[in-house]
Design a protein around this motif. Sequence first.
Motif, PDB file in Angstrom:
ATOM      1  N   THR A  44       0.838  -1.214   0.000  1.00 44.82           N
ATOM      2  CA  THR A  44       0.000   0.000   0.000  1.00 44.82           C
ATOM      3  C   THR A  44       0.864   1.252   0.000  1.00 44.82           C
ATOM      4  OG1 THR A  44      -1.739  -1.178   1.225  1.00 44.82           O
ATOM      5  CG2 THR A  44      -1.873   1.221   1.161  1.00 44.82           C
ATOM      6  N   LEU A  45       1.940   1.252   0.794  1.00 45.91           N
ATOM      7  CA  LEU A  45       2.852   2.394   0.815  1.00 45.91           C
ATOM      8  C   LEU A  45       3.535   2.582  -0.535  1.00 45.91           C
ATOM      9  CD1 LEU A  45       4.486   1.838   4.326  1.00 45.91           C
ATOM     10  CD2 LEU A  45       3.210   3.875   3.625  1.00 45.91           C
ATOM     11  N   ILE A  46       3.969   1.471  -1.141  1.00 47.72           N
ATOM     12  CA  ILE A  46       4.626   1.556  -2.447  1.00 47.72           C
ATOM     13  C   ILE A  46       3.652   2.059  -3.510  1.00 47.72           C
ATOM     14  CG2 ILE A  46       5.708   0.217  -4.289  1.00 47.72           C
ATOM     15  CD1 ILE A  46       6.900  -1.579  -2.119  1.00 47.72           C
ATOM     16  N   VAL A  63      -6.075   7.065  -4.009  1.00 44.14           N
ATOM     17  CA  VAL A  63      -5.187   6.703  -2.911  1.00 44.14           C
ATOM     18  C   VAL A  63      -5.979   6.407  -1.638  1.00 44.14           C
ATOM     19  CG1 VAL A  63      -3.435   7.590  -1.325  1.00 44.14           C
ATOM     20  CG2 VAL A  63      -3.146   7.866  -3.792  1.00 44.14           C
ATOM     21  N   GLY A  64      -6.996   7.217  -1.406  1.00 47.21           N
ATOM     22  CA  GLY A  64      -7.831   7.011  -0.226  1.00 47.21           C
ATOM     23  C   GLY A  64      -8.513   5.649  -0.241  1.00 47.21           C
ATOM     24  N   TYR A  70      -6.957  -1.380   2.596  1.00 48.14           N
ATOM     25  CA  TYR A  70      -5.930  -1.861   3.546  1.00 48.14           C
ATOM     26  C   TYR A  70      -6.535  -2.058   4.933  1.00 48.14           C
ATOM     27  CZ  TYR A  70      -2.481  -0.879   7.215  1.00 48.14           C
ATOM     28  OH  TYR A  70      -1.751  -0.898   8.367  1.00 48.14           O
ATOM     29  N   GLY A  71      -7.276  -1.067   5.400  1.00 49.95           N
ATOM     30  CA  GLY A  71      -7.869  -1.139   6.734  1.00 49.95           C
ATOM     31  C   GLY A  71      -8.914  -2.225   6.862  1.00 49.95           C
ATOM     32  N   VAL A  76     -10.352  -7.590   8.913  1.00 49.85           N
ATOM     33  CA  VAL A  76     -11.013  -8.887   8.725  1.00 49.85           C
ATOM     34  C   VAL A  76     -10.048 -10.033   9.009  1.00 49.85           C
ATOM     35  CG1 VAL A  76     -12.049 -10.445   7.015  1.00 49.85           C
ATOM     36  CG2 VAL A  76     -12.733  -8.039   7.091  1.00 49.85           C
ATOM     37  N   LEU A  77      -8.837  -9.961   8.437  1.00 49.19           N
ATOM     38  CA  LEU A  77      -7.858 -11.027   8.635  1.00 49.19           C
ATOM     39  C   LEU A  77      -7.421 -11.120  10.104  1.00 49.19           C
ATOM     40  CD1 LEU A  77      -5.573 -10.617   5.474  1.00 49.19           C
ATOM     41  CD2 LEU A  77      -7.360 -12.316   5.877  1.00 49.19           C
TER      42      LEU A  77
END
Length: 208
Positions: A44-46, A63-64, A70-71, A76-77
Amino acid sequence: MQPETKQQLLDDLDFAAKLARDGANTPLLGGTYFIIWSGLLVPTLILHGATIDGFLPISANYVGLMWMAYGIVGTVLSTIYGFKARTKKGINSWLNRLSRTAGITVSVLIFSFAVAMTVSVAMGKFEKESFNLILPFAFALQTFHLTILGRLSQKAYLISASYFAAISMLVTLIFNDLNLIYYFSAFSVLLTMTLPGFLEIRDETKND
């Protein structure tokens, strides 16, 4: 307040010794959480850096959505793993309870800061570049988390990771106006989350 008796002092010392032994002997069980979140955070950062640099045919407006995905996926995981980990040996040790509490607290604070920054930018109080401040804020909290956990568990790799997290906080704050900090942060996450996560899982496996 009455002064402590000799027996109370001895009891306190015995309790402290038990905590130290527990910290040194109990395997940490947060490695999988580190792997889950770092495994999502690094790409996600890349992608964030590559998008705002124009290396990808994606609008910066997406981007948002990347961070939202990501969140959601990370939550969930982590929740699924949390249910599976309830039967692990040592899950309720004071050190693992502290690790979980600190991890959740750090995550909530970073999320709250990111939401507050998003609202502030949307209201015109800050420029979009202010989103970069989330990185040093996150590394500062990660430094605190790793330092406490490393000192109490006496794990050298966690203490080393805390030093690099502190350095990363300084770098991302000093060079906050450069998009390069997103790539640097991805590398830093590998050292402060991914590597410690693998080492914790290794130690956990040894104690099975």
